[in-house]
Design an enzyme around this catalytic site. Sequence first.
Site, PDB file in Angstrom:
ATOM      1  N   ASP A 211     -32.284  25.157 -21.452  1.00 23.48           N
ATOM      2  CA  ASP A 211     -32.603  24.918 -22.852  1.00 23.48           C
ATOM      3  C   ASP A 211     -31.799  25.867 -23.737  1.00 23.48           C
ATOM      4  O   ASP A 211     -31.654  27.059 -23.427  1.00 23.48           O
ATOM      5  CB  ASP A 211     -34.107  25.145 -23.064  1.00 23.48           C
ATOM      6  CG  ASP A 211     -34.570  24.773 -24.447  1.00 23.48           C
ATOM      7  OD1 ASP A 211     -34.467  23.595 -24.809  1.00 23.48           O
ATOM      8  OD2 ASP A 211     -35.043  25.678 -25.170  1.00 23.48           O
ATOM      9  N   GLU A 278     -27.940  22.649 -22.503  1.00 23.97           N
ATOM     10  CA  GLU A 278     -28.075  22.080 -23.833  1.00 23.97           C
ATOM     11  C   GLU A 278     -27.368  23.004 -24.820  1.00 23.97           C
ATOM     12  O   GLU A 278     -27.822  24.122 -25.060  1.00 23.97           O
ATOM     13  CB  GLU A 278     -29.550  21.946 -24.220  1.00 23.97           C
ATOM     14  CG  GLU A 278     -29.744  21.462 -25.646  1.00 23.97           C
ATOM     15  CD  GLU A 278     -31.155  21.692 -26.175  1.00 23.97           C
ATOM     16  OE1 GLU A 278     -31.629  20.840 -26.942  1.00 23.97           O
ATOM     17  OE2 GLU A 278     -31.768  22.727 -25.823  1.00 23.97           O
TER      18      GLU A 278
END
Length: 543
Positions: A211, A278
Site C-alpha cells: 500500500d 501501489e
Amino acid sequence: MTEHKQFRQLGGASDWWKGAVIYQIYPRSYQDTNGDGVGDLRGIINRLDHIATLGVDAIWISPFFKSPMKDFGYDVSDYRDVDPLFGSLSDFEELLNKAHAKGLRILIDLVLSHTSDQHPWFKESRQSADNSKADWYVWADAKEDGTPPNNWLSIFGGSAWEWETRRRKYYLHNFLTSQPDLNFHHPEVQDALLDMVRFWLDMGVDGFRLDTVNMYVHDKHLRDNPPIGDKWVNGIDPTNPYSRQEPKYNITQPENLLFLERLRKLMNEYPAVTTVGELGAVTDMYGFIAQYTEDGKRIHMAYSFDFMTPEYSAEHIRGVITRMQERGGTGWPCWAFSNHDVPRVVTRWGQGAQSGAMLAALLTSIRGSACLYQGEELALPEATVPFEDLQDPFGIRFWPDYKGRDGCRTPIPWEAQQPYAGFSSAKPWLPIPAEHLPRAVSEQEQQESSDLKKIRTFLNWRKTQPALVQGSLSFVDTPDTLVAWVREAQGNKVLCVFNLTAEVQTYTLPANATALTGHGFATVQQGNQVSLGAYQAFFAQLN
C-alpha cells in the site's frame, strides 16, 4: 514451513508472477460466516472453489490485521495478528494451506507507511520525547504562531499535521489523523518492519501488495510543497485540495528507494515470491514506476492509476500502454481497471455490465500482470450508497461532490434468492443493491453465456496461450471503435482485437491470420472480414 517452500518451487517458476492474474479480495465484503454482517477469512476459505475455477493464479487479500477499523484495516494496530472481526491466525494458516492445495498463491496487503494511533508503538511514542519509540513517528514543532510546521495536506482532507498535547508537537499523517506516519529515517523502524515481513514469509505467504509504496519517506527538512501548476496528481480527485499542490517533499523521496532495496534483498531469500506496489499521488507516474521496479533491485511490479479514471477510448488505452512501454523501464507492469478505492469499471467507463467480459479479457491481454477486483467476474456496476449508509470517512467528508469508496465495496451477491444475497445471515455492513441480485453468482451459473462463464472460460483459455501470458505487445492500426495488438512469445503470435462499443464493428484480417477458438467470445467471419458484436473480442493465430 516446508510444505509452503515446496509449493513456491512448484514448476520451477520463480517468475510465476509475470503475466499472472491476481484476484483481489476485500475481505469485509466477500463472505460472512459468523453472522456479524462482515466478511471473514473463513468466508474466503468457503469460496476457494469459486476463485480456483476462475483461472486466476493468486489472491491478494486486503488488510485483515488487528485494527480499530477507522480506515477499515488500513490502520494497523498489530502487524502480526488477525483482527477478531476476520478470524484468527489459525484461520489464515488454514486459508494458506487450502489455497496452496488448489494451486492458488496468496499475497497479503502490507501497510508500511503508517500505523493506527492504537498501535503500541505510537501509544508509547506520543507519551514523551525520551521513550524508546519517541522518534519512530514524524514529530515536528509548531511554527511561532502555533500553526503546523509546513503546508503539507492529508489526502483525506485538511492539514497533514495533528497536534499532540503530551508531546507539545505535531505529528504527520498522510491520511486520517488516526493514521500517524512512521519515521523511515529511523533505522529501527525499518528493521522492525522488515522483521515483520519475514514473519509472514516464514508463515508461507507468496508475496505482498504494498500500500502507498512511495509514501514511506518524508523530506527531513520539512520543506513546503509548491503549487501544482500545470501538472496533475495521479489518482487524486480534482475536488480534493490535495490536488492543488505538487507532492514534492511529503512523499516519494530518494531514500524510499533505499528501503525498497533492503526489502528486495529480504524477498530474495525466499523462492518464487513477489511484490506489487501501489504508486499513488505522483506527478510522473511512469518515471517513478521505472525507478521503483528497476529489474532485480526494488519491487517486482507496480501499477498505474491511468486506467482508474473515467477516460475510456481506444486512444486512451493505446496511450497508457505506450507510455508504460516507453517509460516504464526494465520492470514488469501490473494493470488494474478496478480496486477497492475507485468506482467499478463498467460504471466508471460508462459502458454498463454488458462490457464486463470484454473489459476483463482486454485487461488480461495487455503485456504484464493483472489485478482483477472481486465482482469484476460478475460485471458488477458501481452501487449507489445513500449518505445515511456510508461507512467510508473519505466519502463522508467530501460528500456529495465525492461519494467515497463504499460504492465499490458492497458485499458480493452469491445467492440471489437468499437473505442478503447469501453474503450473510445478518444485515451487511454495507447494503447490497437490488440491481446486483440479477448478477449474483447463483443466477450467472444458470445462464449459458453469462459474464461469469465468459470470463472464467477466457481466463482458463488464456493460460494455454504463452504469448498472452508473457509475450511482447505491438499495436495494430484500427478505427477508434476498436483496439488491437499482437502478443508474441517465442515466435508464437496472437492477434487480439476488442470492440469497445455497443455497435457491431467490422475488422479486416491479415492474410496470415487463423481464428482461435475456445476463448468464450463469439464473432462472425466471412473470408477475411470479422464482424464483432457489441463488446466482443476476437483472437487469431498469425502464421
